[in-house]
Motif scaffolding. Structure first.
Motif, PDB file in Angstrom:
ATOM      1  N   LEU A   7      28.292  37.584  52.418  1.00  0.00           N
ATOM      2  CA  LEU A   7      27.422  36.651  51.699  1.00  0.00           C
ATOM      3  C   LEU A   7      28.058  36.347  50.356  1.00  0.00           C
ATOM      4  CD1 LEU A   7      24.165  38.494  52.743  1.00  0.00           C
ATOM      5  CD2 LEU A   7      24.979  36.291  53.624  1.00  0.00           C
ATOM      6  N   ASP A   8      28.348  35.072  50.110  1.00  0.00           N
ATOM      7  CA  ASP A   8      29.190  34.714  48.967  1.00  0.00           C
ATOM      8  C   ASP A   8      28.533  33.821  47.923  1.00  0.00           C
ATOM      9  OD1 ASP A   8      31.598  36.021  49.968  1.00  0.00           O
ATOM     10  OD2 ASP A   8      31.589  34.465  51.506  1.00  0.00           O
ATOM     11  N   ALA A   9      27.465  33.106  48.297  1.00  0.00           N
ATOM     12  CA  ALA A   9      26.778  32.217  47.359  1.00  0.00           C
ATOM     13  C   ALA A   9      25.329  32.687  47.264  1.00  0.00           C
ATOM     14  CB  ALA A   9      26.850  30.772  47.828  1.00  0.00           C
ATOM     15  N   ILE A  10      24.995  33.310  46.147  1.00  0.00           N
ATOM     16  CA  ILE A  10      23.759  34.099  46.027  1.00  0.00           C
ATOM     17  C   ILE A  10      22.788  33.475  45.033  1.00  0.00           C
ATOM     18  CG2 ILE A  10      22.834  36.407  45.592  1.00  0.00           C
ATOM     19  CD1 ILE A  10      24.993  36.289  47.813  1.00  0.00           C
ATOM     20  N   SER A  29      28.146  41.596  36.698  1.00  0.00           N
ATOM     21  CA  SER A  29      29.241  42.561  36.532  1.00  0.00           C
ATOM     22  C   SER A  29      30.271  42.453  37.658  1.00  0.00           C
ATOM     23  CB  SER A  29      28.689  43.990  36.478  1.00  0.00           C
ATOM     24  OG  SER A  29      28.224  44.409  37.753  1.00  0.00           O
ATOM     25  N   ARG A  30      29.893  41.807  38.775  1.00  0.00           N
ATOM     26  CA  ARG A  30      30.816  41.668  39.909  1.00  0.00           C
ATOM     27  C   ARG A  30      30.966  40.210  40.339  1.00  0.00           C
ATOM     28  NH1 ARG A  30      29.466  46.562  44.040  1.00  0.00           N
ATOM     29  NH2 ARG A  30      31.105  45.464  45.205  1.00  0.00           N
ATOM     30  N   LYS A  31      30.786  39.306  39.383  1.00  0.00           N
ATOM     31  CA  LYS A  31      30.772  37.875  39.719  1.00  0.00           C
ATOM     32  C   LYS A  31      32.080  37.396  40.339  1.00  0.00           C
ATOM     33  CE  LYS A  31      31.979  36.559  34.980  1.00  0.00           C
ATOM     34  NZ  LYS A  31      31.496  35.896  33.747  1.00  0.00           N
ATOM     35  N   SER A  32      33.186  38.069  40.039  1.00  0.00           N
ATOM     36  CA  SER A  32      34.474  37.637  40.590  1.00  0.00           C
ATOM     37  C   SER A  32      34.527  37.807  42.111  1.00  0.00           C
ATOM     38  CB  SER A  32      35.617  38.433  39.945  1.00  0.00           C
ATOM     39  OG  SER A  32      35.497  39.812  40.246  1.00  0.00           O
ATOM     40  N   GLU A  33      33.615  38.586  42.670  1.00  0.00           N
ATOM     41  CA  GLU A  33      33.607  38.828  44.113  1.00  0.00           C
ATOM     42  C   GLU A  33      32.814  37.770  44.879  1.00  0.00           C
ATOM     43  OE1 GLU A  33      32.729  42.941  45.195  1.00  0.00           O
ATOM     44  OE2 GLU A  33      33.061  43.508  43.099  1.00  0.00           O
ATOM     45  N   PHE A  34      32.148  36.866  44.144  1.00  0.00           N
ATOM     46  CA  PHE A  34      31.296  35.859  44.786  1.00  0.00           C
ATOM     47  C   PHE A  34      31.771  34.450  44.423  1.00  0.00           C
ATOM     48  CE2 PHE A  34      28.783  39.693  44.185  1.00  0.00           C
ATOM     49  CZ  PHE A  34      28.194  39.862  45.428  1.00  0.00           C
ATOM     50  N   ILE A 198      19.950  48.977  43.380  1.00  0.00           N
ATOM     51  CA  ILE A 198      20.656  47.702  43.218  1.00  0.00           C
ATOM     52  C   ILE A 198      22.140  47.850  43.528  1.00  0.00           C
ATOM     53  CG2 ILE A 198      21.282  45.898  41.570  1.00  0.00           C
ATOM     54  CD1 ILE A 198      18.331  45.947  42.660  1.00  0.00           C
ATOM     55  N   ALA A 199      22.718  48.992  43.185  1.00  0.00           N
ATOM     56  CA  ALA A 199      24.129  49.231  43.523  1.00  0.00           C
ATOM     57  C   ALA A 199      24.328  49.152  45.039  1.00  0.00           C
ATOM     58  CB  ALA A 199      24.580  50.584  42.992  1.00  0.00           C
ATOM     59  N   TYR A 200      23.419  49.779  45.787  1.00  0.00           N
ATOM     60  CA  TYR A 200      23.497  49.694  47.250  1.00  0.00           C
ATOM     61  C   TYR A 200      23.280  48.253  47.724  1.00  0.00           C
ATOM     62  CZ  TYR A 200      23.547  54.775  48.097  1.00  0.00           C
ATOM     63  OH  TYR A 200      23.894  56.100  48.170  1.00  0.00           O
ATOM     64  N   THR A 201      22.348  47.545  47.087  1.00  0.00           N
ATOM     65  CA  THR A 201      22.072  46.161  47.477  1.00  0.00           C
ATOM     66  C   THR A 201      23.314  45.293  47.341  1.00  0.00           C
ATOM     67  OG1 THR A 201      19.738  46.355  46.823  1.00  0.00           O
ATOM     68  CG2 THR A 201      20.647  44.129  46.976  1.00  0.00           C
ATOM     69  N   ILE A 202      24.020  45.429  46.218  1.00  0.00           N
ATOM     70  CA  ILE A 202      25.239  44.636  46.006  1.00  0.00           C
ATOM     71  C   ILE A 202      26.272  44.959  47.081  1.00  0.00           C
ATOM     72  CG2 ILE A 202      27.135  44.128  44.432  1.00  0.00           C
ATOM     73  CD1 ILE A 202      24.472  43.017  43.476  1.00  0.00           C
ATOM     74  N   GLU A 203      26.373  46.244  47.433  1.00  0.00           N
ATOM     75  CA  GLU A 203      27.334  46.621  48.475  1.00  0.00           C
ATOM     76  C   GLU A 203      26.976  45.982  49.816  1.00  0.00           C
ATOM     77  OE1 GLU A 203      30.146  48.083  48.182  1.00  0.00           O
ATOM     78  OE2 GLU A 203      29.953  48.650  46.083  1.00  0.00           O
ATOM     79  N   LEU A 205      25.638  43.104  50.245  1.00  0.00           N
ATOM     80  CA  LEU A 205      26.052  41.699  50.190  1.00  0.00           C
ATOM     81  C   LEU A 205      27.514  41.539  50.593  1.00  0.00           C
ATOM     82  CD1 LEU A 205      24.397  40.611  46.810  1.00  0.00           C
ATOM     83  CD2 LEU A 205      23.729  39.822  49.087  1.00  0.00           C
ATOM     84  N   ARG A 206      28.312  42.551  50.265  1.00  0.00           N
ATOM     85  CA  ARG A 206      29.748  42.502  50.579  1.00  0.00           C
ATOM     86  C   ARG A 206      30.064  43.151  51.925  1.00  0.00           C
ATOM     87  NH1 ARG A 206      30.695  38.717  49.049  1.00  0.00           N
ATOM     88  NH2 ARG A 206      32.944  39.048  49.106  1.00  0.00           N
TER      89      ARG A 206
END
Length: 322
Positions: A7-10, A29-34, A198-203, A205-206
């Motif tokens: 998932l890339d556009a959030i 904090s991880r915007k470069s991944e999206f 939230i850390a798990y949630t971000i993971e 997404l990737r």
């Protein structure tokens, strides 16, 4: 092999709540991944100075702001995933958000879960989770439509957010060091910090998935710890230096409390009583299997550390009524 996708556009709907704020900060904090990260400004709600400052912080961090109503298709266009960390009174709007998102081309949703497993015990029939259940049913119905077989969703299940577990709404008066708990000292609930949730949630997404074999319809269970009420109050006493006077009530007496609240139209009290039933019946105890092992780089914070941290934080102390 089936095509794997991430998932890339959030788009975050509900960015100003406790979970929404942490979620937006984590995305920044991880915007470069999206390819695209954005938050939704609901223009039907009043604008406050606090919200203006918060949204400016998000924009300065690199998030895009999209504004409108939940029925504005244009606002949802260009996103492949919508996350909805909405509060109790806004959860009822999720089916509308989902329908608008689908019309705009969105094909993945994170409904407002970040809590107990709705399939555990009697959770699915409880008033507290009514709108969450209706949202799940709506997603599943839309997922059976001929034109949306690729519609997916993610449920983040973790028991309870630890910071919320010790507030007055759930029976704990930190200012006076008293508590009214529906259940017994041995009753357990699963707790995870908001930051870890939230850390798990971000993971997730990737985390690549496939539309084949319902791989795009994902329940995750993330576990921190499952202390008893006695252990929770032992921690609070050690951290605050005060002894808590705790009264334990028969769980089923909350049924009468819920009925009285409903009769007088007090929705907040009705939700409070419903959650006391859930909690007392073990509905916030997360069933195994857990999915922590999928993301071994995350090490959940201990309950003692979470409580110690929030009692040191001035804003959180206010939240705790301390």
């Amino acid at each position: 092999m089936a095509l794997q996708k991430t998932l890339d556009a959030i788009l975050v709907v509900g960015p100003s709540g406790m979970v929404g704020k942490v979620l937006c900060q984590a995305l920044i904090s991880r915007k470069s991944e999206f390819k695209r990260i954005a938050f939704f400004n609901d223009t039907s709600r009043p604008e406050t100075e606090e919200k203006r400052q918060l949204f400016a912080t998000f924009r300065n961090g690199g998030m895009e702001q999209v504004s409108g109503l939940y029925t504005d298709t244009e606002a949802f266009t260009g996103f492949d995933c919508v996350l909805m960390p909405l509060g109790n009174h806004a959860i009822k709007f999720q089916p509308t958000i989902i329908d608008t998102g689908i019309k705009a081309g969105v094909r993945h949703f994170y409904p407002s879960e970040w809590g107990a497993d709705l399939t555990a015990g009697s959770n699915r029939t409880q008033r507290y989770y009514r709108d969450k259940v209706l949202t799940r049913e709506h997603l599943e119905k839309r997922g059976r439509d001929e034109d949306t077989p690729d519609l997916g969703w993610t449920y983040i299940q973790l028991g309870r957010l630890a910071e919320w577990s010790i507030i007055k709404h759930f029976g704990i008066d930190n200012a006076n060091h008293t508590a009214d708990i529906y259940g017994t000292p041995e009753g357990r609930q699963s707790l995870l910090s908001t930051a870890d949730a939230i850390a798990y949630t971000i993971e997730t997404l990737r985390h690549p998935f496939s539309v084949a074999d319902n791989g795009h319809r994902r329940p995750y269970r993330f576990h921190g710890a499952s202390p008893t009420w006695k252990e929770i109050f032992d921690e609070l006493e050690a951290i605050t230096g005060h002894r808590y006077s705790v009264t334990y009530h028969d769980v089923e007496s909350a049924v009468e409390k819920e009925a009285r609240a409903k009769a007088v139209g007090d929705v907040d009290l009705e939700l409070e009583a419903s959650h006391q039933l859930i909690q007392g019946r073990g509905g916030t105890l997360l069933p195994e299997p857990f999915n922590n092992n999928l993301f071994p780089n995350i090490h959940p914070e201990s309950v003692h550390s979470i409580f110690e941290k929030i009692f040191r934080d001035e804003n959180m102390r206010k939240f705790l009524g301390y």
